[in-house]
Design an enzyme around this catalytic site. Structure first.
Site, PDB file in Angstrom:
ATOM      1  N   ARG A   1      -5.445  -0.256   0.771  1.00  0.00           N
ATOM      2  CA  ARG A   1      -6.504  -0.284   1.689  1.00  0.00           C
ATOM      3  C   ARG A   1      -7.234   0.878   1.910  1.00  0.00           C
ATOM      4  O   ARG A   1      -8.556   1.158   1.671  1.00  0.00           O
ATOM      5  CB  ARG A   1      -6.310  -0.932   2.932  1.00  0.00           C
ATOM      6  CG  ARG A   1      -7.636  -1.249   4.029  1.00  0.00           C
ATOM      7  CD  ARG A   1      -6.995  -1.395   5.499  1.00  0.00           C
ATOM      8  NE  ARG A   1      -6.124  -2.533   5.401  1.00  0.00           N
ATOM      9  CZ  ARG A   1      -6.650  -3.767   5.756  1.00  0.00           C
ATOM     10  NH1 ARG A   1      -7.813  -3.933   5.822  1.00  0.00           N
ATOM     11  NH2 ARG A   1      -5.521  -4.836   6.005  1.00  0.00           N
TER      12      ARG A   1
ATOM     13  N   ASP B   1       0.839  -1.408  -0.025  1.00  0.00           N
ATOM     14  CA  ASP B   1       0.033  -0.045  -0.118  1.00  0.00           C
ATOM     15  C   ASP B   1       0.747   1.205  -0.094  1.00  0.00           C
ATOM     16  O   ASP B   1       0.453   2.447  -0.341  1.00  0.00           O
ATOM     17  CB  ASP B   1      -0.980   0.016   1.427  1.00  0.00           C
ATOM     18  CG  ASP B   1      -1.983  -0.997   1.112  1.00  0.00           C
ATOM     19  OD1 ASP B   1      -1.948  -1.785   0.211  1.00  0.00           O
ATOM     20  OD2 ASP B   1      -2.793  -1.099   2.180  1.00  0.00           O
TER      21      ASP B   1
HETATM   22  P1  FBP Z   1      -0.880  -4.957   4.516  1.00  0.00           P
HETATM   23  O1  FBP Z   1      -1.272  -3.612   4.915  1.00  0.00           O
HETATM   24  O2  FBP Z   1      -1.141  -5.776   5.729  1.00  0.00           O
HETATM   25  O3  FBP Z   1       0.394  -5.144   3.755  1.00  0.00           O
HETATM   26  O4  FBP Z   1      -1.895  -5.322   3.500  1.00  0.00           O
HETATM   27  C1  FBP Z   1      -2.384  -4.539   2.416  1.00  0.00           C
HETATM   28  C2  FBP Z   1      -3.311  -5.288   1.676  1.00  0.00           C
HETATM   29  O5  FBP Z   1      -2.921  -5.872   0.427  1.00  0.00           O
HETATM   30  C3  FBP Z   1      -4.456  -4.013   1.125  1.00  0.00           C
HETATM   31  O6  FBP Z   1      -3.983  -3.382   0.021  1.00  0.00           O
HETATM   32  C4  FBP Z   1      -5.674  -4.916   1.005  1.00  0.00           C
HETATM   33  O7  FBP Z   1      -6.838  -4.170   1.139  1.00  0.00           O
HETATM   34  C5  FBP Z   1      -5.559  -6.034   1.987  1.00  0.00           C
HETATM   35  O8  FBP Z   1      -4.307  -5.969   2.468  1.00  0.00           O
HETATM   36  C6  FBP Z   1      -6.426  -7.107   1.744  1.00  0.00           C
HETATM   37  O9  FBP Z   1      -6.504  -8.021   2.695  1.00  0.00           O
HETATM   38  P2  FBP Z   1      -6.505  -9.488   2.632  1.00  0.00           P
HETATM   39  O10 FBP Z   1      -5.274 -10.140   2.304  1.00  0.00           O
HETATM   40  O11 FBP Z   1      -6.925  -9.831   4.214  1.00  0.00           O
HETATM   41  O12 FBP Z   1      -7.726 -10.033   1.898  1.00  0.00           O
END
Ligand code: FBP
Length: 696
Positions: free
Chosen positions: A281, A228
């Site tokens: 996110r 992110d």
């Molecule tokens: P991190 O902040 O843990 O690195 O994760 C970021 C992310 O890839 C976001 O871009 C996305 O919204 C989220 O994880 C998705 O989460 P999940 O892997 O739980 O579906």
């Protein structure tokens, strides 16, 4: 049967060529595994030391001071070479250690190299040192599930994407029980240090672990990971300490490669709008970088929308204050998008590529308010009934009924509830899939899971509705190239100049001709032609005119995509390989020199490799209070896109050019795939290059 046909699959499987092309190991993999990235000069000697740096300061939050007293006074530390260390230093540096490492949160390209860097440095200092990898994220610490990382394991994963070596997880060590189990694990493995490779929430966790384990003598070091790109650190004076988390460059380049291919297809087939939701996110850093990499026609940036001020509303309000004029509503956003689509269609481009950041809804006031309220409703329910809202109300209808009950109570009993009738009405007005999305389970850190919401569907639903209205009003039309119009008319021996002013609203000057708004069907076309006297009543519309009219009628066709997990699983770029390997080396320097509560980082990432400087950044002073799961919690502050920084400024300046709502070619850029070879790879994110030019 020919001789060739008689070859059996059994024979084929033994064939050398078949074995070669169906094997798991290809040339790229071999190249990646055997390559060791360059290291910062300071790591070339046998020892490194840490030097406290007083030129950086932070504004410390009172709550951080209260909750993290043992690590709140930490300073920024520069990793320096220890040229002539004394015997005591050498002995301590090279003592046998046990170091645990965990991946926490979503995967990000480069994580394996953090382990490789740490492993190589630790073994160089003392081959007896053991590095343990906790399995499946923080659960591995809580449950004492760990593997000893060996040379073979490291060499298998060098420069490779994903977190496959030890996997990852999103569990938060947030209760006394989990903390005590974690301490027990560290004790039973006799850990000297624990390394948490994670995002903002995981580094928050690292700070609390450092505080809790301080007296046990277990050092805790964080590493800034997240595609992110929202872990960026500046000090109080705005000096950049960490320009970017690792994984961002690789994910952005992977997304950009796919999206630029869509640009190529869109401009070839000229019939689709490709709508691309891009991960991130909350912050829109990835979308911004994709815009710079691809020059897609429309890129929305959440932070820009939050800044939006509706001047017309302000003027209308006069001396009164119209709060709705500040920030963008979903409806208004759909209008902005439609305007761009209509303008491109007017020059014959009823196609394009649009990038929508995953977290855009966070920046739309009305939605953000609903998210916050629902977070509170769910958290209050869980607390009051000591149970789980989502388990008690598995179906959407049950959840909605609970919300209705809350709203009724607040109306009938005058009972204060965060959820009132107005909220309920607003919520009932939105489509069911979106209601379901807004009610999805929050993650273990209390974050709203934007990746679970079909954001692009919400936005594009409104866009489609409004385009329909614009089409009915005769505003959304495909512009007809003048030369084409003339050719079609002349073929039927019709005078283009007789029909032109009757058919088009801009016949005098434009290169692309727009059918008059009043002409929206064959019937209205006939009426206009008769009224203007170019055909007689009941005379058939000339086929050429009908052809031109039909060509001007748009149909809005979309293809939607979600770029997230794919880019997250990409192999790292050369930049991320080098960055993460050096982060791993930095981690070991911090550990060997007794640091705790620090985040390993590389300063000057935004500049060339020769200027990179490994440092330790104190985590505790970076924390502030934020709403999580309905209550205020101390967390590491995320960095959003700075709309006043050069990167966004450039995207804004090129917005019109990249929209290309003018005759001529589009202005797409092809970044190409991620290659491992350093020379063909862009050496850092474009966002970093541009933001390093900031002279504020
Ligand atoms: P991190 O902040 O843990 O690195 O994760 C970021 C992310 O890839 C976001 O871009 C996305 O919204 C989220 O994880 C998705 O989460 P999940 O892997 O739980 O579906």
């Amino acid at each position: 049967m020919s001789k060739q046909e008689s070859v059996t699959v059994h024979d084929l499987l033994k064939n050398h060529e078949v074995q070669n092309v169906t094997g798991n190991v290809n040339r790229e993999l071999i190249e990646r595994r055997k390559s060791i990235p360059p290291i910062c000069g300071v790591f070339s000697g046998a020892y490194t030391a840490l030097k406290g740096n007083d030129s950086f300061s932070f504004v410390i939050h009172k709550e951080a001071e209260k909750q993290l007293p043992k690590i709140i006074r930490n300073k920024v530390q520069n990793v320096v070479s220890a040229d002539a260390p004394d015997e005591a230093f050498k002995k301590n540096y090279a003592k046998k250690r046990n170091i645990g490492i965990v991946f926490s949160g979503g995967p990000a390209p480069g994580g394996h190299n953090v382990i490789a860097g740490l492993f190589d440095a630790a073994k160089k200092a003392n081959p007896e040192t053991k590095v343990y990898g906790f399995l499946l994220g923080p659960d591995g610490i809580i449950e004492n599930e760990a593997v000893e990382i060996t040379q073979n394991i490291v060499d298998t994963y060098r420069n490779l994407g994903g977190f496959g070596m030890i996997k990852t997880g999103r569990t938060k060590i947030d209760s006394k029980k989990k903390m005590s189990l974690s301490k027990q694990t560290c004790k039973s493995l006799r850990l000297d240090a624990l390394v948490v490779v994670g995002g903002d929430d995981s580094n928050t966790n690292a700070a609390f672990l450092a505080q809790e384990m301080y007296s046990d003598g277990v050092q805790v070091i964080g590493v800034p990971k997240t595609i992110d790109g929202d872990i960026q650190v500046r000090d109080a004076a705005g000096q950049v300490l960490c320009a970017m988390s690792f994984g961002f460059h690789s994910a952005a380049r992977a997304f950009a490669n796919s999206i630029s291919n869509l640009c190529t297809d869109a401009a070839s087939d000229v019939k689709y709008w490709h709508v691309c939701k891009v991960m991130g996110r909350v912050a829109s850093h990835l979308a911004l970088e994709v815009a710079l990499q691809t020059h897609a026609n429309i890129t929305l940036i959440g932070e820009d929308l939050a800044d939006y001020v509706d001047t017309r509303r302000i003027e209308k309000a006069g001396k009164e204050v119209d709060y709705t004029a500040y920030g963008m509503t979903l409806r208004h956003l759909s209008r902005v998008i439609c305007d761009a689509i209509v303008r491109r269609a007017a020059v014959g481009k009823n196609y394009g590529v649009m990038v929508i950041p995953e977290g855009i809804l966070e920046f739309i006031n009305e939605i953000q308010m609903l998210i916050t309220k629902l977070n509170t409703v769910i958290a209050e329910y869980n607390q009051t009934y000591d149970t789980a809202f989502h388990a008690d109300f598995p179906l959407l209808e049950d959840k909605l009924e609970y919300l209705r009950r809350l709203a009724r109570r607040s109306r009938e009993e005058g009972f204060f509830s965060i959820w009132n009738t107005r909220d309920d009405d607003l919520f009932n007005d939105i489509p069911e899939f979106f209601q379901e999305g807004l009610l999805t389970e929050r993650d273990s850190h209390g974050n709203f899971q934007f990746s679970q919401v079909e954001t692009e569907k919400v936005v594009m639903g409104l866009v489609k509705d409004y385009l329909k209205i614009l089409k009915e009003k005769g505003i959304y039309k495909i512009g007809i190239e003048r030369s084409y119009y003339q050719k079609v008319m002349k073929k039927e021996e019709l005078d283009p100049d007789t029909f032109g002013p009757v058919l088009f609203s801009n016949y005098d000057a434009a290169m692309f001709l727009l059918v008059k708004p009043a002409i929206i069907s064959l019937k209205t076309l006939e009426q206009v032609l008769v009224a203007e006297g170019v055909i007689r009543e009941n005379e058939k519309i000339p086929p050429a005119v009908e052809t031109i009219f039909k060509k001007s009628v748009p149909s809005f066709k979309t293809q939607t995509y979600f770029y997230g997990y794919d880019g997250r699983g990409n192999d790292p770029t050369w930049f991320d390989c080098t960055y993460t390997y050096n982060l791993g080396l930095t981690v070991f320097s911090l550990v060997a020199n007794g640091a705790t509560g620090q985040m390993a980082a590389i300063m000057n990432l935004e500049h060339g490799f020769d200027r990179w400087e490994p440092i330790g950044i104190p985590i505790a002073p970076l924390m502030h209070l934020e709403e999580r799961g309905g209550k205020m919690s101390l967390v590491l502050e995320r960095t959003l896109v700075d709309v006043n920084a050069p990167a966004f400024g450039i995207v804004k300046a090129f917005r019109e050019k990249w929209l290309a709502a003018a005759p001529g070619e589009d202005n797409y850029r092809k970044p190409g795939p991620v290659y491992f070879a350093g020379k063909t790879e862009e050496d850092r994110p474009i966002t970093l290059v541009l933001n390093s030019l900031d002279s504020r």
